[in-house]
Enzyme design. Structure first.
Site, mmCIF file in Angstrom:
data_model
loop_
_atom_site.group_PDB
_atom_site.id
_atom_site.type_symbol
_atom_site.label_atom_id
_atom_site.label_comp_id
_atom_site.label_asym_id
_atom_site.label_seq_id
_atom_site.Cartn_x
_atom_site.Cartn_y
_atom_site.Cartn_z
ATOM 1 N N ASP A 179 -8.162 -5.227 8.806
ATOM 2 C CA ASP A 179 -7.566 -4.094 8.105
ATOM 3 C C ASP A 179 -7.437 -4.319 6.603
ATOM 4 O OD1 ASP A 179 -5.663 -6.045 8.161
ATOM 5 O OD2 ASP A 179 -4.077 -4.822 9.041
ATOM 6 N N GLU A 225 0.822 -1.211 0.000
ATOM 7 C CA GLU A 225 0.000 0.000 0.000
ATOM 8 C C GLU A 225 0.855 1.261 0.000
ATOM 9 O OE1 GLU A 225 -3.599 -1.882 2.709
ATOM 10 O OE2 GLU A 225 -1.864 -0.988 3.696
#
Length: 338
Positions: A229, A57
């Site tokens: 998450d 990410e």
């Protein structure tokens, strides 16, 4: 222009020099100050590329002075290969010139700021008379979460811990004992939930799990749900989430990655910044169950990275190197290769 480079060992040394209590308190304060100026920030969900092995990410954020971006992964099977589940690097950029000022390992800092974010939520959502902290999932993140929460919940005098890996609980117990805390090992998540005023869940298993079921949670409990998450990765009974006061970090991100993905937008009470800034009240009843749906957002990294930069610059910590092009004529870049 030189760039300051901080390794993980530099970050650890900085924490030791400042003192872990003072460092964590300052980090929590930095997050709180940043959340209060939310409207002045550039806020966006992170960009995530998902793979069979895990996720990588990019997390950008900025205010009118600083721009930060963190690149971070999440690979649950890494420990079996002797690698960290999560590692990260970050860059701090001067908005005025666009020049990078610092490149740093953000692995340790991510764990510290994740703990600080849960502590900030706990400050506004947990009961002030909370005495028992329960930690389900005793992996690499667990000590940071537990320790940070104790900095704001001053009456905590008991810690219950559970992990399917007993060695992880032994590690957690050992590390927390170095900080002066006594940890009791629990036999199940149910035992932790039934006996805790504040619960932290930080498991790594993929999938829509039910680490905590609704009937196990007593009135007045606060939960920091940290392990859910990623899309399709959650920890809590959706019935528990629907019946609780649910606070997220960034709504658009939480609906994709957090516990909120199982219940929808209509069940989200507030974003954390709204509670911190006083726009919406936090806990309003000693019996309500509150949940902080923590997935980690770039604004928290902005607060943490700039906090570390101010400390490292003041102590001249790390290494400064020149990696950017330098020419007598800024318009003549080609001369470097001609």
């Amino acid at each position: 222009m030189s760039i300051r480079v901080l390794t993980a060992l530099d970050i650890a040394e900085l924490v030791r020099q400042v003192g872990i209590d003072k460092f964590m308190d300052g980090l929590i304060e930095s997050l709180e100050t940043t959340f209060k100026k939310w409207k002045q920030l550039n806020v966006t969900p992170r960009v995530s590329f998902h793979y069979r092995q895990g996720v990588v990410e990019a997390m950008p954020a900025s205010d009118d002075k600083w721009y930060t971006v963190k690149i971070v992964n999440g690979h649950p099977l890494n420990p079996s290969r002797g690698l960290q589940t999560v590692v990260a690097v970050a860059v701090l950029v001067d908005v005025d010139t666009g020049y990078p000022l610092m490149f740093m390992d953000a692995t340790l800092l991510t764990s510290l700021r994740t703990g600080a974010a849960s502590a900030l939520a706990t400050k506004y959502l947990a009961r002030e008379d909370s005495e028992t902290l329960g930690v389900i999932g005793n992996g690499a993140q667990s000590e940071f979460l537990a320790y940070a929460v104790t900095r704001v919940a001053n009456r905590l005098d008991r810690i219950l811990a559970f992990d399917i890996d007993k060695k992880a609980t032994e590690k957690f117990t050992r590390n927390m004992s170095h900080l002066g805390y006594t940890v009791e090992s629990a036999d199940s998540p149910r035992e932790v939930a039934l006996n805790s005023d504040i619960i932290v869940t930080a498991t790594a298993s993929p999938g829509r799990n039910r680490v905590i079921e609704k009937p196990w949670v007593k009135p007045g409990t606060h939960i920091n749900a940290v392990g859910g998450d990623a899309p399709g990765k959650t920890e809590l009974d959706p019935g528990l989430v629907r019946s609780s006061k649910l606070v997220v970090e960034l709504l658009d991100q939480a609906l994709v990655e957090g516990e909120a993905q199982n219940v929808g937008r209509e069940h989200v009470y507030a974003e954390l910044w709204e509670v911190v800034a006083g726009i919406k009240p936090g806990r309003t009843s000693p019996r309500e169950v509150t949940i902080f749906d923590s997935v980690g957002i770039a604004i928290e990294d902005l607060a943490a990275i700039t906090y570390v930069y101010s400390l490292a610059k003041g102590d001249d910590l790390g290494t400064t190197i020149k990696i950017l092009p330098e020419t007598s004529n800024p318009k003549d870049l080609f001369s470097l290769v001609a």
